[in-house]
Design a protein around this motif. Structure first.
Motif, PDB file in Angstrom:
ATOM      1  N   VAL A 169      -7.556   8.875  -0.018  1.00 10.26           N
ATOM      2  CA  VAL A 169      -8.105   8.794   1.308  1.00 10.26           C
ATOM      3  C   VAL A 169      -8.487  10.257   1.275  1.00 10.26           C
ATOM      4  CG1 VAL A 169      -7.360   8.609   3.803  1.00 10.26           C
ATOM      5  CG2 VAL A 169      -6.392   7.006   2.068  1.00 10.26           C
ATOM      6  N   THR A 176      -6.530   3.877   7.900  1.00 10.37           N
ATOM      7  CA  THR A 176      -5.934   4.796   6.856  1.00 10.37           C
ATOM      8  C   THR A 176      -5.831   6.339   7.644  1.00 10.37           C
ATOM      9  OG1 THR A 176      -7.938   5.290   6.055  1.00 10.37           O
ATOM     10  CG2 THR A 176      -6.571   3.784   4.824  1.00 10.37           C
ATOM     11  N   ILE A 202       1.239   4.476   2.310  1.00  7.77           N
ATOM     12  CA  ILE A 202       0.483   4.518   3.508  1.00  7.77           C
ATOM     13  C   ILE A 202       1.100   4.335   4.867  1.00  7.77           C
ATOM     14  CG2 ILE A 202      -1.337   3.468   4.919  1.00  7.77           C
ATOM     15  CD1 ILE A 202      -2.499   5.066   2.534  1.00  7.77           C
ATOM     16  N   LEU A 217       0.887   2.634   7.757  1.00  8.96           N
ATOM     17  CA  LEU A 217       0.176   1.502   8.178  1.00  8.96           C
ATOM     18  C   LEU A 217       1.023   0.585   8.909  1.00  8.96           C
ATOM     19  CD1 LEU A 217      -0.568  -1.060   5.270  1.00  8.96           C
ATOM     20  CD2 LEU A 217       1.543   0.343   5.514  1.00  8.96           C
ATOM     21  N   TYR A 256      -2.630   7.809  -2.836  1.00  8.32           N
ATOM     22  CA  TYR A 256      -1.860   6.888  -2.818  1.00  8.32           C
ATOM     23  C   TYR A 256      -2.146   5.948  -3.958  1.00  8.32           C
ATOM     24  CZ  TYR A 256      -1.687   8.910   1.926  1.00  8.32           C
ATOM     25  OH  TYR A 256      -1.478   9.777   2.763  1.00  8.32           O
ATOM     26  N   TRP A 295       0.818  -1.176  -0.071  1.00 10.56           N
ATOM     27  CA  TRP A 295       0.017   0.163  -0.101  1.00 10.56           C
ATOM     28  C   TRP A 295       1.052   1.222   0.067  1.00 10.56           C
ATOM     29  CZ3 TRP A 295      -4.877  -1.703  -0.919  1.00 10.56           C
ATOM     30  CH2 TRP A 295      -5.058  -3.019  -0.423  1.00 10.56           C
TER      31      TRP A 295
END
Length: 537
Positions: free
Chosen positions: A174, A148, A119, A121, A154, A116
């Protein structure tokens, strides 16, 4: 190490090694891991600090073979998510949880994963086989689940081999529920260099280019590792030459290779010289060739936000909208002090958000393959009228071209001034001669004790000094974080480092785990221009 074995130990490893393999390599007599495990307590603690809306967005992504219609009678046998490339956009709000089930329906026991991109994360959802998870086997499913926690533009793609250079990628948007920008419409624009299923496969291209130039010298060049040292090739386009007229004949190819894929003579002043390694028959905008372009329809006077994503593997794009100026608002998801430009340079893995106020007519959005004498095109139509030809080159392409080095972070996202706790020199090494792209002189290899991680500790301010000793530019991407270019530059996760130049970036170590740092040229990263940034346990 031969090319088959290397696949099991590089970032693209095809083996089913357990997640967090590096965490077990502690060298600690007590057996305590030296580094934070991808699913360990430090990662769990960081995840609890993320603000959540409590909403969950669920989706299924099926990676499978497909025959794509690229337009103008061109088809491609490739792999894609759920039958289309780019894949269907995922859109959710900041603080939402994404639960994405990957179904691997790829052939011949092909493993895959999803990274991803951009991100910040939790580490065990980052999608890197041999580091954060096991590769997903053919016929198996794997669910990615994460919050998120930052708005922006992204995208997602595999992190196995050179699968990025197939059709396996899609936008991830997002949204900010408190969006400060005012605009009337939005268009997500995905750029891609394309060869798969048209002239061969990315694996075939990799097999050819990794032979390198084999020490072959041309026009007195002495094997410096650059394949643009062929006299003054920078003026190729102006002389009406193409890479086909400039490249050596097949009989002079290293190791008897056919030169089907290796690009010769591509040069760009903006990129500091050598522009790329691989020849592409097509450059796509939203999955369409220039002769049969994607069309965005609107009305004159409307203000439109373009979210531009470079999902290519080996090509930087100079992007302009004919008859318009752009206002640059974001790069890599983070706001910048707004600037106007005629065009913007976008390296692989980078994203730019721009605002345009539309005129009356039909306008070409051109993605010039920087240094490669080729373009992709889409159209914006606000009135009736004839579409421009695919060969159109709007004057904006040669106007004020904005690069990241000219941007400044918006005040609300600029890093606070702080003493740097840890500095790592990240020397970009290797070249075309042997195609041995690497970091600090070592190709990334889990079994190589010399390829040690770049260690950080939670809470530190870290500086990475990218020192490019090669003759080619590299878009350097850090997983799980954004860094700031210098003291006042933009916040990014992918940045162009020009040949023979140095770029220092800063980030706060606030997301524990084990994170890849690599060149986002898919071919450079695959052969070893990759390192690991690992948090100490």
């Amino acid at each position: 190490m031969n090319s088959i074995n290397r696949r099991f130990v590089l970032l693209a490893g095809l083996g089913a090694a357990g997640a967090g393999a590096l965490a077990a390599c502690s060298g600690n007599p007590s057996g305590t891991p030296a580094f934070a495990a991808p699913s360990g307590p430090a990662v769990a603690a960081a995840e609890k600090k993320r603000s959540s809306t409590g909403r969950t967005h669920r989706t299924t992504l099926t990676a499978a073979p497909v025959v794509l219609d690229l337009g103008a009678g061109t088809t491609a046998r490739t792999w894609a998510f759920s039958g289309q490339a780019p894949g269907k956009e995922i859109r959710l709000s900041v603080g939402d949880t994404l639960a994405a089930e990957l179904s691997n329906q790829l052939p011949n026991s092909t493993t895959t994963s999803i990274h991803w991109h951009g991100i910040a994360l939790r580490n065990d959802m980052d999608g890197v086989p041999m580091v954060t998870q096991q590769a997903v086997r053919s016929g198996a499913n794997h669910t990615y689940r994460f919050i998120t926690d930052a708005p922006g533009t992204y995208f997602f793609h595999p992190h196995v081999g050179v699968q990025l250079d197939r059709g396996l990628h899609a936008p991830l948007i997002v949204e900010d529920p408190r969006e400060p920008l005012s605009y009337d419409g939005e268009w997500v624009v995905v750029l891609d260099d394309w060869l798969d299923g048209v002239v061969g496969t990315p694996d075939e291209a990799l097999a050819e280019v990794r032979h390198g130039m084999g020490g072959m010298a041309m026009d007195g060049a002495s094997g410096t590792g650059s394949h643009h040292d062929m006299g003054d090739m920078g003026g190729m386009e102006g002389m009406g030459m193409t890479e086909d007229s400039a490249k050596p004949s097949d009989s002079s190819s290293p190791a008897g290779t056919s030169m089907r894929f290796m690009l010769m003579g591509a040069s760009s002043e903006l990129l500091g010289g050598d522009a790329g390694d691989v020849k592409y028959p097509h450059h796509l905008v939203n999955g369409r060739v220039a002769a049969d372009p994607d069309v965005y329809r609107s009305k004159p006077g409307r203000r439109i936000r373009l979210r531009i994503i470079n999902a290519g593997a080996d090509t930087a794009y100079r992007v302009a909208l004919g008859g318009h100026q752009m206002t640059i608002t974001h790069t890599d998801g983070f706001p910048v002090q707004q600037q106007q430009a005629d065009a913007v340079l976008i390296g692989m893995g980078e994203r730019y958000d721009v605002l345009v106020t539309l005129g009356d007519g039909v306008f070409p959005l051109i993605a010039l393959a920087e240094g490669k004498n080729a373009t992709g095109m889409a159209l914006i139509r606000t009135a009736s009228g004839s579409a421009p030809k695919p060969t159109v080159r709007p004057k904006e392409l040669n106007g004020r071209v904005l690069t990241a080095s000219r941007l400044r972070a918006a005040d609300d996202v600029r890093l606070l001034s702080k003493t740097v706790d840890r500095v790592h020199r990240v020397e970009l090494t290797g070249g075309m001669d042997k195609y041995d792209w690497s970091i600090n002189g070592h190709a990334f290899d889990m079994d190589d004790p010399a390829a040690r991680p770049l260690t950080v500790e939670n809470g530190q301010r870290v500086r990475l000094d990218f020192v490019n000793t090669t003759q080619m530019w590299h878009p350097m991407h850090l997983h799980g974080h954004t860094y700031q270019l210098g003291d006042h530059g933009p916040r990014k996760d992918t940045a162009i480092v020009l040949p023979q130049q140095r770029l220092s970036v800063l980030f706060d170590a606030d997301n524990p785990g084990q994170w890849m740092l690599h060149c986002h040229n898919a071919y450079h990263g695959e052969v070893g221009m990759t390192a690991l940034v690992a948090y100490k346990s």
